[in-house]
Design a protein around this motif. Structure first.
Motif, PDB file in Angstrom:
ATOM      1  N   THR A 222      49.668  28.679  -3.713  1.00  0.00           N
ATOM      2  CA  THR A 222      49.469  27.801  -2.562  1.00  0.00           C
ATOM      3  C   THR A 222      48.073  27.948  -1.975  1.00  0.00           C
ATOM      4  N   GLY A 223      47.232  28.794  -2.588  1.00  0.00           N
ATOM      5  CA  GLY A 223      45.851  28.918  -2.132  1.00  0.00           C
ATOM      6  C   GLY A 223      45.608  30.171  -1.331  1.00  0.00           C
ATOM      7  N   GLY A 224      44.394  30.265  -0.770  1.00  0.00           N
ATOM      8  CA  GLY A 224      44.056  31.417   0.036  1.00  0.00           C
ATOM      9  C   GLY A 224      42.768  32.093  -0.409  1.00  0.00           C
ATOM     10  N   GLU A 225      42.596  33.337   0.021  1.00  0.00           N
ATOM     11  CA  GLU A 225      41.345  34.050  -0.188  1.00  0.00           C
ATOM     12  C   GLU A 225      41.164  34.554  -1.614  1.00  0.00           C
ATOM     13  N   GLN A 226      42.170  34.398  -2.463  1.00  0.00           N
ATOM     14  CA  GLN A 226      42.028  34.810  -3.858  1.00  0.00           C
ATOM     15  C   GLN A 226      41.202  33.803  -4.672  1.00  0.00           C
TER      16      GLN A 226
ATOM     17  N   ASP B 165      38.756  22.965  -3.693  1.00  0.00           N
ATOM     18  CA  ASP B 165      38.823  23.515  -2.341  1.00  0.00           C
ATOM     19  C   ASP B 165      40.106  24.336  -2.205  1.00  0.00           C
ATOM     20  N   PRO B 166      40.015  25.675  -2.045  1.00  0.00           N
ATOM     21  CA  PRO B 166      41.215  26.519  -1.932  1.00  0.00           C
ATOM     22  C   PRO B 166      42.061  26.205  -0.715  1.00  0.00           C
ATOM     23  N   ASP B 167      41.471  25.525   0.267  1.00  0.00           N
ATOM     24  CA  ASP B 167      42.223  25.186   1.473  1.00  0.00           C
ATOM     25  C   ASP B 167      42.853  23.801   1.396  1.00  0.00           C
ATOM     26  N   ASP B 168      42.620  23.107   0.295  1.00  0.00           N
ATOM     27  CA  ASP B 168      43.159  21.754   0.142  1.00  0.00           C
ATOM     28  C   ASP B 168      44.513  21.850  -0.558  1.00  0.00           C
ATOM     29  N   ARG B 169      45.566  21.531   0.167  1.00  0.00           N
ATOM     30  CA  ARG B 169      46.923  21.638  -0.363  1.00  0.00           C
ATOM     31  C   ARG B 169      47.624  20.286  -0.237  1.00  0.00           C
ATOM     32  N   GLU B 170      48.580  20.077  -1.102  1.00  0.00           N
ATOM     33  CA  GLU B 170      49.412  18.878  -0.993  1.00  0.00           C
ATOM     34  C   GLU B 170      50.844  19.242  -1.359  1.00  0.00           C
TER      35      GLU B 170
ATOM     36  N   ARG C 104      39.433  27.767  -9.370  1.00  0.00           N
ATOM     37  CA  ARG C 104      38.389  28.778  -9.493  1.00  0.00           C
ATOM     38  C   ARG C 104      38.848  30.022  -8.728  1.00  0.00           C
ATOM     39  N   ILE C 105      38.937  31.141  -9.443  1.00  0.00           N
ATOM     40  CA  ILE C 105      39.494  32.377  -8.894  1.00  0.00           C
ATOM     41  C   ILE C 105      38.359  33.344  -8.565  1.00  0.00           C
ATOM     42  N   MET C 106      38.512  34.084  -7.496  1.00  0.00           N
ATOM     43  CA  MET C 106      37.538  35.133  -7.181  1.00  0.00           C
ATOM     44  C   MET C 106      37.459  36.113  -8.357  1.00  0.00           C
ATOM     45  N   ARG C 107      36.253  36.487  -8.726  1.00  0.00           N
ATOM     46  CA  ARG C 107      36.083  37.389  -9.863  1.00  0.00           C
ATOM     47  C   ARG C 107      36.885  38.677  -9.684  1.00  0.00           C
TER      48      ARG C 107
END
Length: 588
Positions: free
Chosen positions: A329-333, A341-346, A193-196
């Motif tokens: 890799t995620g983040g505030e975007q 969860d944008p902070d959930d990485r593997e 899910r991306i920030m609009r």
């Protein structure tokens, strides 16, 4: 292959057929016992709960009639052939608390149990006619087809959920611990899910979704589809589907047809910007309609299975994000929701490639440019036929349309390799992009020809009237140049209406303008020029002084003498008819 921490992409839709062969029809008989032993009239549908993965799940059993005739084999103990369903839903933050079959089942789904046996028959309710059952897999032995359709659950959890759902009604789990090698997947998808405010680069006209469609091969072979619905909001629903052949061109080694789509949930504007529903998803899903390959649940041979599928889905999604300038890799975007969860990485290995779309574009444009200057009349006739035709064209039809013989058309096709594709007796242009590039050049050439003819006619007319014109007049005529003297940022802006084929062509036009302006005025300062390229790009040079135009030196005395002569001719010209006035001071 890149091994690093990526976003943990959320599994979304899933649809698979698990074939239960080892226990034959025992699971089906067990479901029938539950149906027979339950008081439906008093207690309603059977329900239950179970624990799995630290979560509580609710289940509900139901059944339906189907036109399948009971198996005639002596081992079959029933006079019916009902279809059974177990509905299951997770009791989490999205749960509406309804009975499982009535719930929206945001995290959950349905398991449909279908009995299968050799040579199945069905009876039409209206006519009583008996016929074969089509569309099922006849394995030569009796078995159960357990179709699981669900969403927002990790793909690997489905076998356990299948067994636990049945166990909630007293059916042994051991019936569901082994699947036949024919078990297969019909749908699977992963999303972020991306920030609009960040997602525009995904669905933009020059973004990866649109370019995948426009830059890959012609839709006259294979399958592709592109849909854009921006009526309610930009990027509301933008989707591109590619078949397995095109999937290989996007990422080498991929074998599965896919759909990539950017979309919003229903009525996103009823949410606040800090709520997940305000923001769109980017999803990559498996498309059985766009691939010739079957994806199995688990195989040890060369067939594709769920591991291959998940890898390809995640690789395409990760690459699309990077090609759109987003961080895989995620983040505030990104914006979190109930499952993503944008902070959930593997840490995992995904094949990350440089975006192949510019390379494809460059190859196609190079082929067009090479051919443009090297086509003979028969080549042009074949290209013109394909540019104007809306469907498939055979070499024979092309020969009839152009007037050239069949062998001449085939020789033209050979010369036009890289631009024209000849497959299965049909001719087509290799891509929409290549067709548009060639159309731009054809139209530009036609317009340029008309302008040059018009310019020649004007020069002949002026010569017959004894009218003298200079290099700037010739430039204005040749390039149908408008002159805007109303601007505050320059003395005048030259606006040639001829479209430059390339940047080098634009430089040639600007170089001619520099020479013409200096020829008349002795200076180029304050005179700007704007040139449009075939791809729609606008280039503007200020004071006509940017290299490589200003390399020539001028004799100032000679220029002043020409300007003096020009002043005298200006007075004479004022008495000429209006159509002959084509001076720099005329604004078009």
């Amino acid at each position: 292959m890149s091994a690093r921490k990526f976003l943990r992409f959320q599994c979304h839709e899933f649809d698979a057929h698990f074939h239960l062969v080892r226990e034959a029809l025992k699971p089906y008989y067990a479901l029938t016992d539950v149906r027979k032993n339950h008081d439906w009239a008093t207690n309603g549908k059977p329900t239950g709960t179970f624990e799995s993965g630290g979560e509580t799940w609710r289940v509900c059993l139901d059944y339906d009639d189907q036109p399948i005739l009971p198996w005639s084999d002596p081992s079959y103990r029933l006079e019916t052939a009902y279809l059974y369903r177990i509905y299951f839903v997770c009791e989490d933050a999205t749960d509406d608390g309804e009975r499982a079959d009535r719930s929206h089942r945001v995290k959950g789904g349905t398991i449909t149990f279908r009995p299968r046996w050799p040579d199945m028959k069905k009876q039409d309710d209206g006519t009583g006619k008996i016929s074969d059952v089509n569309g099922y897999m006849d394995l030569g032995v009796p078995y159960i087809d357990a179709q699981v359709q669900a969403s927002n659950i990790d793909f690997e959890r489905y076998p356990d959920l299948l067994a636990e759902s049945a166990a909630a009604f007293g059916i042994p789990r051991r019936y569901f611990d082994t699947f036949h090698h024919t078990s297969n997947i019909g749908d699977a998808a992963v999303y972020v899910r991306i920030m609009r405010s960040e997602s525009g680069s995904v669905y933009a006209p020059d973004g990866p979704l649109a370019r995948i469609h426009s830059l890959l091969e012609s839709d006259r072979s294979g399958y592709r589809k592109h849909v854009e619905d921006n009526r309610d909001r930009p990027g509301d629903y933008v989707t591109t589907v590619v078949d397995d052949g095109r999937a290989r061109k996007i990422i080498r080694g991929h074998e599965i047809g896919k759909e990539a789509k950017h979309y919003y949930m229903k009525d996103p504007d009823t949410y606040n910007p800090d709520q997940y529903g305000w923001h769109p998803k980017l999803e990559v899903g498996y498309q059985t309609s766009a691939t010739d390959r079957t994806v199995y649940w688990e195989r040890e041979d060369d067939e594709l299975d769920r591991h291959d599928l998940r890898r390809e889905l995640e690789e395409l999604l990760a690459n699309l994000l990077e090609w759109a300038g987003l961080d895989a890799t995620g983040g505030e975007q990104y914006h979190e929701d109930a499952y993503f969860d944008p902070d959930d990485r593997e840490r995992r290995s995904l094949k990350m490639v440089d975006c192949p779309l510019p390379k494809i574009e460059s190859e196609q444009e190079a082929a067009v440019m090479r051919l443009w200057g090297d086509m003979n009349p028969s080549d042009r006739a074949v290209v013109d036929t394909l540019l104007t035709d809306g469907g498939e064209v055979s070499p024979q039809e092309t020969a009839s349309e152009t007037g050239y013989c069949y062998d001449t058309v085939l020789r033209a096709v050979d010369r036009l390799e890289g631009f024209i594709e000849h497959t299965y007796g049909e001719l087509s242009i290799t891509s929409d992009y290549a067709a548009q590039e060639m159309l731009k050049r054809v139209r530009s050439a036609e317009e340029q020809f008309r302008r040059e003819v018009g310019s020649t006619v004007m020069e002949v007319a002026e010569a017959s009237q004894g009218v003298t014109s200079d290099a700037l007049d010739a430039f204005v005529r040749r390039y149908d140049a408008g002159v805007d003297r109303s601007r505050d940022d320059c003395r005048a802006l030259l606006k040639p209406r001829v479209t430059a084929r390339t940047r080098d062509h634009a430089k040639e036009i600007a170089r001619e303008a520099f020479t013409a302006v200096c020829d008349r005025f002795g200076t180029h300062h304050g005179i700007h020029i704007r040139v449009e390229l075939a791809d729609g790009t606008m280039i503007r040079w200020r004071d006509l002084k940017d290299q490589p135009f200003s390399g020539a030196s001028y004799d100032k005395g000679e220029v002043r003498e020409r300007c003096s002569t020009r002043s005298r001719l200006d007075e004479e010209r004022e008495n000429l008819p209006r159509w002959k006035k084509n001076r720099f001071g005329t604004t078009r």
